[in-house]
Design a protein around this motif. Structure first.
Motif, PDB file in Angstrom:
ATOM      1  N   UNK B 124       0.863  -1.170   0.000  1.00 55.63           N
ATOM      2  CA  UNK B 124       0.000   0.000   0.000  1.00 55.63           C
ATOM      3  C   UNK B 124       0.907   1.230   0.000  1.00 55.63           C
ATOM      4  N   UNK B 126       0.271   4.191  -0.022  1.00 58.66           N
ATOM      5  CA  UNK B 126      -0.144   5.305   0.843  1.00 58.66           C
ATOM      6  C   UNK B 126       0.453   5.163   2.241  1.00 58.66           C
ATOM      7  N   UNK B 165       3.340   9.988 -10.212  1.00 59.98           N
ATOM      8  CA  UNK B 165       2.103  10.338  -9.509  1.00 59.98           C
ATOM      9  C   UNK B 165       1.498   9.091  -8.879  1.00 59.98           C
ATOM     10  N   UNK B 166       1.151   9.223  -7.599  1.00 60.09           N
ATOM     11  CA  UNK B 166       0.483   8.126  -6.900  1.00 60.09           C
ATOM     12  C   UNK B 166      -0.907   7.956  -7.497  1.00 60.09           C
ATOM     13  N   UNK B 167      -1.224   6.755  -7.974  1.00 59.23           N
ATOM     14  CA  UNK B 167      -2.523   6.522  -8.590  1.00 59.23           C
ATOM     15  C   UNK B 167      -3.309   5.416  -7.898  1.00 59.23           C
ATOM     16  N   UNK B 168      -2.674   4.660  -7.042  1.00 59.81           N
ATOM     17  CA  UNK B 168      -3.363   3.587  -6.334  1.00 59.81           C
ATOM     18  C   UNK B 168      -2.395   2.928  -5.363  1.00 59.81           C
ATOM     19  N   UNK B 169      -2.899   1.952  -4.620  1.00 58.00           N
ATOM     20  CA  UNK B 169      -2.054   1.304  -3.614  1.00 58.00           C
ATOM     21  C   UNK B 169      -0.834   0.630  -4.234  1.00 58.00           C
TER      22      UNK B 169
END
Lengths: 82, 475
Positions: B124, B126, B165-169
């Protein structure tokens, strides 16, 4: 990687990711409807649109949680550089 | 890390942090900071004011993490990181870069970056504290992630900081630009219909970071220069899910594959030219593994309008590589200094005694031909008695030697930088630019009066020097 996933910051980040996924999936339709406009995306829908980001914030900051909201100017076209 | 005081070569971010702290060049911020609102501006001001490196130790929502930033914003700290004297930094750096004493990394069995291993659905992203930079970046970007990829045919490793760019886990978008090495390598995977393995290194020693900002020649791995500076090979370990190599001492390594065909909507981002970039359909990194230290430190780079740590790194390292590659084609070149925006505006000096008709045009064409010159838009050429690290010398020479009607050359429709905000106004969209050459070298005769060709300076007497010394001033 031991940060708690239920922390308010993390929850808002998950919401942002959900909103972003919705934006990505609907970008063609959004370009057709809102080209060059500023839009606010909250809980996977467009909740407001305006001609400037300041105007947009004025419209929606009391109605939605801004930490979970994407403020975005809709482009007229999108390039695929590679 | 041992109990000894670290000194060059710094083998990890941790060695570098201890060294900076012992040299009064690092501050620890214990006040709480919010990733969404606080870090970008703090770094911007730190770069503007030549402030210290920072470690943020109280991250809202991430109690176990620390964030390091702004380590390489000053010439003194860059000199330490390179193991070179500050007083002769540019010349010494050019000497090492041109020495050709490259040393390939050495593969070791394991390293601190393997202390924690997370795979597949357990990942994850995040969980990693990724700060926002600009107010319209949403979700946030990894800005100090050093992309590591390998040529499909030759095994040549390429490293470079890219925006992710963070786009998902388990998903990131990767800005790959066709004219850069990453784009050329990725194009081979696209043609072969194969996914491209990628490793993203976050947090490494300062020399590795500086080298990642250097546009080396084709088929040369930037990390081979690590040995040119230190006299020893960089220690690397193999990734868990692909054949790529990464620094053993890294803080965090994100492993994944870039699908050759998949593209995802990305942007905007506060980019290095100082404006928000537009949005793109970009390649996607499917993350397969994250390895890291138990108490990993996240490395953050503010990105946006210069000055910044990223610009500081890039301008120094681009200058050295442009000089190396340009001299191979134009031996009369003496010095290069990137003045702004990752080399958009670059100053060059030429041997004034070797000047001949056509030399400046040859230099201009060479500058656009070399790999390191891809981003140059404004090339300012000076005689080699001009100090191109002095803005006042540059402006003075430009003012009194340059004649617009005679000394300016413009070439339309050149390959652009994609991210230059002035490109769309040409009408061809991003990616198409123009190239300008400003010949600020001394014009030849005829002169109206020979004595007027001498730079007007006062005589330098022994007495004057003595007085200056007594006043504590350098003469």
């Amino acid at each position: 990687m031991s940060s708690p996933g239920d922390h308010p910051y993390r929850k808002s980040l998950y919401r942002i990711l959900e909103n972003r996924a919705w934006l990505d999936a609907h970008i063609e339709a959004l370009m057709a409807q809102y080209k060059s406009k500023w839009i606010a995306i909250y809980r996977k829908e467009v909740v407001a649109s305006a001609d400037s980001p300041d105007e947009l914030r004025g419209i929606c900051q009391d109605k939605v949680d801004m930490d979970e909201t994407i403020i975005f100017q809709v482009p007229g076209a999108v390039r695929t550089p590679i | 890390m041992t109990n000894e005081v670290p000194r060059f070569p710094f083998r990890s971010l941790r060695d570098w942090i201890v060294f900076l702290e012992q040299n009064d060049q690092l501050r620890r911020n214990k006040k709480e900071v919010n990733l969404r609102y606080d870090l970008g501006y703090i770094s911007k001001v730190t770069a503007d004011t030549g402030g210290p490196a920072l470690i943020h130790e109280n991250i809202y929502g991430y109690p176990d993490w620390k964030i390091f930033c702004d380590g390489l914003t000053t010439f003194q700290r860059k000199a330490w990181a390179l193991g070179l004297p500050l007083e002769t930094l540019a010349a010494s750096l050019a000497g090492v870069i041109q020495s050709g004493n490259l040393i390939k990394p050495v593969l070791v069995d394991t390293g601190p970056c393997k202390e924690v291993k997370i795979f597949g659905d357990n990942i994850d992203l995040t969980n990693i504290p990724i700060p926002y930079t600009g107010k319209y970046d949403n979700p946030p970007y990894i800005t100090a992630g050093i992309s590591t990829i390998m040529d499909l045919d030759t095994g040549w490793h390429n490293i470079a900081i890219r925006r992710f760019q963070l786009k998902g886990k388990q998903r990131l978008c990767d800005l790959i630009v066709s004219y850069q090495h990453e784009g050329k390598i990725f194009a081979k995977y696209v043609r072969a219909g194969k996914p491209m393995p990628i490793a993203i290194v976050i947090g490494a020693d300062p020399l590795f970071y500086l080298l990642s900002q250097m546009p080396a020649e084709d088929n040369v791995s930037e990390w081979d220069y690590w040995g040119a500076f230190t006299g020893e090979p960089l220690q690397v370990v193999k990734c868990e899910t692909n054949e790529l190599l990464v620094p053993a001492q890294a803080e965090i390594v994100i492993e994944g594959f870039v699908d050759p065909l998949k593209r995802e909507f990305e942007g905007p981002f506060s980019e290095f030219p100082g404006y928000y970039s537009g949005c793109y359909y970009l390649p996607v990194v499917d993350v397969r593994a994250v390895t890291m230290r138990k108490d990993a430190i996240y490395y953050y780079l503010y990105m946006g309008k210069e000055p910044s740590e990223g610009h500081s790194m890039a301008h120094l390292m681009y200058s050295a590589q442009i000089l190396k590659q340009l001299k191979q084609l134009v031996p009369e070149v003496r010095d290069v200094n990137v003045l702004s925006t990752w080399s958009f505006t670059t100053a060059v000096t030429v041997d004034r005694r070797a000047k001949r008709e056509g030399l400046i045009k040859k230099l201009a064409m060479a500058a656009k031909a070399i790999q390191a010159g891809a981003l140059i838009k404004n090339l300012l050429v000076f005689d080699d008695n001009v100090d191109i690290r002095s803005l006042s010398d540059i402006i003075w020479s430009f003012s009194v030697k340059f004649q617009p009607a005679r000394d300016f050359l413009a070439i339309p429709n050149t390959i652009g930088a994609e991210l230059d905000p002035s490109e769309p106004s040409l009408g061809h969209g991003p990616g198409v630019s123009s190239f300008g050459v400003f010949d600020c070298t001394e014009a030849g005769p005829p002169y109206d009066e020979p004595f007027r060709r001498e730079v007007a300076l006062p005589p330098k007497s022994d007495k004057a020097l003595e007085v200056l010394r007594d006043l504590g001033l350098n003469g």
